[in-house]
Design a protein around this motif. Structure first.
Motif, PDB file in Angstrom:
ATOM      1  N   LEU A 165     -44.345 -43.388  -3.413  1.00 29.49           N
ATOM      2  CA  LEU A 165     -44.035 -43.683  -2.011  1.00 29.49           C
ATOM      3  C   LEU A 165     -43.702 -45.159  -1.833  1.00 29.49           C
ATOM      4  N   GLN A 166     -44.500 -46.000  -2.481  1.00 30.38           N
ATOM      5  CA  GLN A 166     -44.312 -47.437  -2.314  1.00 30.38           C
ATOM      6  C   GLN A 166     -43.029 -47.905  -2.994  1.00 30.38           C
ATOM      7  N   THR A 167     -42.763 -47.371  -4.191  1.00 27.20           N
ATOM      8  CA  THR A 167     -41.555 -47.801  -4.895  1.00 27.20           C
ATOM      9  C   THR A 167     -40.322 -47.388  -4.104  1.00 27.20           C
ATOM     10  N   SER A 168     -40.313 -46.154  -3.639  1.00 23.24           N
ATOM     11  CA  SER A 168     -39.115 -45.715  -2.932  1.00 23.24           C
ATOM     12  C   SER A 168     -38.981 -46.471  -1.612  1.00 23.24           C
ATOM     13  N   PHE A 169     -40.123 -46.773  -0.982  1.00 20.25           N
ATOM     14  CA  PHE A 169     -40.048 -47.575   0.250  1.00 20.25           C
ATOM     15  C   PHE A 169     -39.430 -48.939  -0.039  1.00 20.25           C
ATOM     16  N   ALA A 170     -39.834 -49.530  -1.164  1.00 16.41           N
ATOM     17  CA  ALA A 170     -39.347 -50.871  -1.502  1.00 16.41           C
ATOM     18  C   ALA A 170     -37.813 -50.867  -1.624  1.00 16.41           C
ATOM     19  N   TYR A 171     -37.276 -49.889  -2.332  1.00 17.16           N
ATOM     20  CA  TYR A 171     -35.819 -49.812  -2.505  1.00 17.16           C
ATOM     21  C   TYR A 171     -35.115 -49.473  -1.189  1.00 17.16           C
ATOM     22  N   ARG A 172     -35.733 -48.583  -0.436  1.00 14.49           N
ATOM     23  CA  ARG A 172     -35.121 -48.191   0.844  1.00 14.49           C
ATOM     24  C   ARG A 172     -35.105 -49.361   1.798  1.00 14.49           C
ATOM     25  N   ASN A 173     -36.216 -50.084   1.786  1.00 15.25           N
ATOM     26  CA  ASN A 173     -36.343 -51.188   2.734  1.00 15.25           C
ATOM     27  C   ASN A 173     -35.388 -52.334   2.422  1.00 15.25           C
ATOM     28  N   ARG A 174     -35.006 -52.420   1.167  1.00 19.57           N
ATOM     29  CA  ARG A 174     -34.055 -53.457   0.797  1.00 19.57           C
ATOM     30  C   ARG A 174     -32.692 -53.148   1.429  1.00 19.57           C
ATOM     31  N   ASN A 190     -45.160 -57.657  -1.442  1.00 22.63           N
ATOM     32  CA  ASN A 190     -45.412 -56.529  -2.320  1.00 22.63           C
ATOM     33  C   ASN A 190     -44.148 -55.777  -2.671  1.00 22.63           C
ATOM     34  N   VAL A 191     -43.231 -55.716  -1.706  1.00 21.80           N
ATOM     35  CA  VAL A 191     -41.981 -54.993  -1.902  1.00 21.80           C
ATOM     36  C   VAL A 191     -41.235 -55.571  -3.099  1.00 21.80           C
ATOM     37  N   GLU A 192     -41.145 -56.895  -3.150  1.00 21.23           N
ATOM     38  CA  GLU A 192     -40.448 -57.541  -4.273  1.00 21.23           C
ATOM     39  C   GLU A 192     -41.164 -57.242  -5.587  1.00 21.23           C
ATOM     40  N   LYS A 193     -42.487 -57.263  -5.526  1.00 19.66           N
ATOM     41  CA  LYS A 193     -43.244 -57.012  -6.750  1.00 19.66           C
ATOM     42  C   LYS A 193     -43.040 -55.562  -7.227  1.00 19.66           C
ATOM     43  N   LEU A 194     -43.008 -54.648  -6.275  1.00 21.17           N
ATOM     44  CA  LEU A 194     -42.797 -53.237  -6.638  1.00 21.17           C
ATOM     45  C   LEU A 194     -41.447 -53.053  -7.327  1.00 21.17           C
ATOM     46  N   ILE A 195     -40.442 -53.747  -6.801  1.00 19.78           N
ATOM     47  CA  ILE A 195     -39.106 -53.638  -7.401  1.00 19.78           C
ATOM     48  C   ILE A 195     -39.125 -54.278  -8.791  1.00 19.78           C
ATOM     49  N   ASP A 196     -39.757 -55.423  -8.902  1.00 18.82           N
ATOM     50  CA  ASP A 196     -39.846 -56.091 -10.220  1.00 18.82           C
ATOM     51  C   ASP A 196     -40.554 -55.191 -11.233  1.00 18.82           C
ATOM     52  N   ASP A 197     -41.644 -54.583 -10.787  1.00 16.44           N
ATOM     53  CA  ASP A 197     -42.412 -53.708 -11.700  1.00 16.44           C
ATOM     54  C   ASP A 197     -41.558 -52.533 -12.160  1.00 16.44           C
ATOM     55  N   PHE A 198     -40.835 -51.966 -11.207  1.00 17.78           N
ATOM     56  CA  PHE A 198     -40.026 -50.793 -11.555  1.00 17.78           C
ATOM     57  C   PHE A 198     -38.895 -51.186 -12.503  1.00 17.78           C
TER      58      PHE A 198
END
Ligand code: AMP
Length: 572
Positions: free
Chosen positions: A120-129, A6-14
């Protein structure tokens, strides 16, 4: 928490939506007006079904909360007709009211919840990267606010509590991965909640992967409290018995599952660490107590800049990642650059979570009641703007009251630095100084304070017009005793650091009196926090007001009643 795929997808979506921010914005507006174009508030502006940005801008006026207040009051009183939104509003959020005056009510609904989940999810995705987390936990200093009901039976509380109370939020948010059981967060007693957050963190110290507190001062308050109660916390771990200071039955029951047996070994280990830390003023406490922590997550921008050094004090070498930028009104910016230093933190607008316009803060708009706005993709780098938001919570061309400076673009989406609240203005006559000016002036004067033992604990400002001519007042709480000479020097720097021409001219012509520095007793700002808590603000949403208007009588009384020293500037 968000799964890896999901993290990758969130980044792609953004990435995709920021590449096409203009189109995403137009579509957002179209959807918003298609759904809500017929509501009572919008009907009077003659949109007649049009949903394009130009018609919207020319028909619908820019408003402040004051303009919407009668509509929101109608909703609060139980009117279920489409007043501001097609679907009836059943929940309201109360803003903290600590950053610019009295608390306001703002509609809360599922769409707002979904926006915050996405944020929350988008920022988590970038932070987690940048800082990948394992299966550990977050020591999250979350607190709920007071729950009230309006005359019309609507739930009224602050934004965070409204989010926490929704099951969807717990399912998707980091809260589900918190060290503390829900019962600890949900008890409306911040001292007991804080004690248990600390205890949960220490018990699970090896699992803690990050430490979070919404605003920087929440983190500071937590570690200051730790420095006072660590021996009691360790005794609880050693004996497996929760301190008597915890009286809320639901917390006691939830904590008994974590504190199920004596653990002298763990207690000894933590004791040694705390003993060393207590001898070195708790510098670097977070990485020492939580060796697997990867970052500290908190708001350090805007009014919180003043606390940045103190957060660094506890964080040692750990990165401090600024939390996102949101308000009761909606999501404003996401932090997709978590590696930036505190001073350079920027936020990126999220184009599918609101329709944004920007009022240029330059001479072109001076004094205009309906100033021109520019669209999200038309802002210019380096310029300052006030943010205008339209959203599914019934806000149409609503001036949020925040000022930002554009720093660049992320694809076609602007990135900005949060500067200040627009409304917090110090003014005696022709002078105008914002919260940001106060921050800068205090930052300059603070440099004269020698060290930790004589540092600035907290501060605020006020305009005193009781005596003629009126003058600025800065209140400081210090951690030690300062000489008259040092205070005099600080006072002069505070005065000369206000660079607004109106101020300088008025000071020179003596139509504004010398700036006054008032030193307040230790613990005064804590009293202000407690005062706000009594009025219903949860501790995690509290922001020390950087300007206290005459109408904030309660806060002023606390400040005035605790002044121990005063001095006046001799700079002009
Ligand atoms: P409230 O609706 O009472 O929670 O307050 C929202 C306000 O807090 C915003 O309008 C901003 O002024 C401030 N705020 C929220 N997030 C940030 C942030 N990341 N940095 C600086 N100020 C913030």
């Amino acid at each position: 928490m968000v799964a890896e795929a999901n993290v990758e997808k969130l980044i792609d979506d953004f990435e995709a939506m920021t590449k096409d921010a203009g189109r995403v914005q137009t579509e957002f507006l179209e959807k918003l007006l298609k759904e809500n174009g017929e509501v009572e508030y919008l009907q009077k502006f003659g949109l007649n079904g049009r949903t394009d940005p130009e018609s919207y801008k020319s028909c619908v006026p820019l408003v402040t909360h004051e303009d919407l207040q009668p509509y929101i009051q109608k909703i609060a009183d139980g009117d279920t007709s489409p007043v501001l939104t097609k679907k009836p509003i059943t929940i309201l959020s109360q803003t903290s009211g600590t950053s610019g005056g009295a608390p306001k009510y703002i509609p809360f609904n599922e769409q707002l919840l979904d926006s915050f989940v996405q944020l929350l999810q988008t920022s988590f995705a970038y932070r987690n990267r940048e800082f990948p987390l394992g299966n550990g936990k977050g020591l999250q200093f979350n607190f709920v606010g007071k729950l009230c009901t309006t005359i019309g039976g609507l739930r009224l509380t602050n934004l965070q509590t409204n989010l926490f109370m929704n099951p969807k939020w717990s399912e998707t948010s980091m809260k589900s991965n918190s060290c503390s059981p829900e019962e600890v967060v949900n008890a409306y007693d911040y001292q007991q909640t804080l004690y248990c957050h600390l205890l949960c963190g220490l018990i699970q110290h090896e699992e803690v992967e990050f430490v979070m507190g919404a605003f920087a001062h929440t983190v500071i308050m937590a570690f200051q409290t730790l420095s006072q109660v660590w021996q009691e916390l360790i005794r609880d771990i050693r004996t497996g018995q929760l301190s008597d200071r915890i009286t809320v039955p639901s917390i006691r029951e939830a904590m008994s599952k974590l504190l199920d047996k004596p653990d002298p070994e763990k207690a000894d280990l933590i004791y040694k660490r705390c003993l060393n830390l207590s001898e070195s003023n708790w510098i670097g406490a977070i990485p020492i107590l939580f060796p697997n922590a990867k970052y500290v997550h908190t708001i350090t921008t805007g009014a919180m800049t003043a606390y940045a050094n103190k957060v660094r004090h506890y964080s040692g070498d750990l990165p401090i990642v600024c939390l996102d930028y949101g308000a009761s009104e909606g999501v404003i910016g996401v932090n997709v650059n978590p590696r930036l230093t505190l001073e350079s933190t920027i936020f990126t607008a999220v184009p599918n979570l609101g329709y944004f316009e920007f009022i240029p803060l330059d001479d072109s708009n001076e004094g205009d009641e309906q100033p021109n706005t520019v669209a999200l993709t038309q802002v210019e780098v380096g310029k300052e703007y006030e943010i205008v938001l339209s959203s599914f919570t019934g806000l149409y061309r609503y001036k949020v009251g925040d000022v930002v400076r554009i720093t660049g673009f992320y694809n076609s989406c602007p990135q900005f630095k949060f500067l200040c609240r627009k409304t917090a203005l110090l003014t005696v006559n022709v002078d105008k100084n914002t919260e940001q000016d106060v921050l800068l002036s205090v930052a300059a004067a603070q440099k004269l304070l020698p060290n930790e033992n004589l540092g600035l604990v907290d501060f605020t400002s006020h305009v005193d017009k009781v005596l003629e001519p009126g003058h600025y007042v800065i209140f400081w709480e210090l951690s030690g005793e300062a000489s008259e000479e040092l205070l005099g020097k600080c006072c002069n720097i505070l005065d000369t650091s206000f660079l607004d021409l109106g101020y300088i001219t008025s000071r020179k012509s003596k139509t504004i009196g010398p700036l006054e520095l008032r030193i307040v007793k230790n613990g005064t700002f804590h009293k202000i926090l407690e005062y706000a808590l009594r009025k219903g603000t949860p501790v995690s949403q509290f922001k020390t007001p950087r300007y206290v208007p005459p109408a904030s009588k309660g806060v002023l009384e606390i400040l005035e009643g605790n002044v121990v020293k005063k001095c006046f500037s001799t700079a002009y």
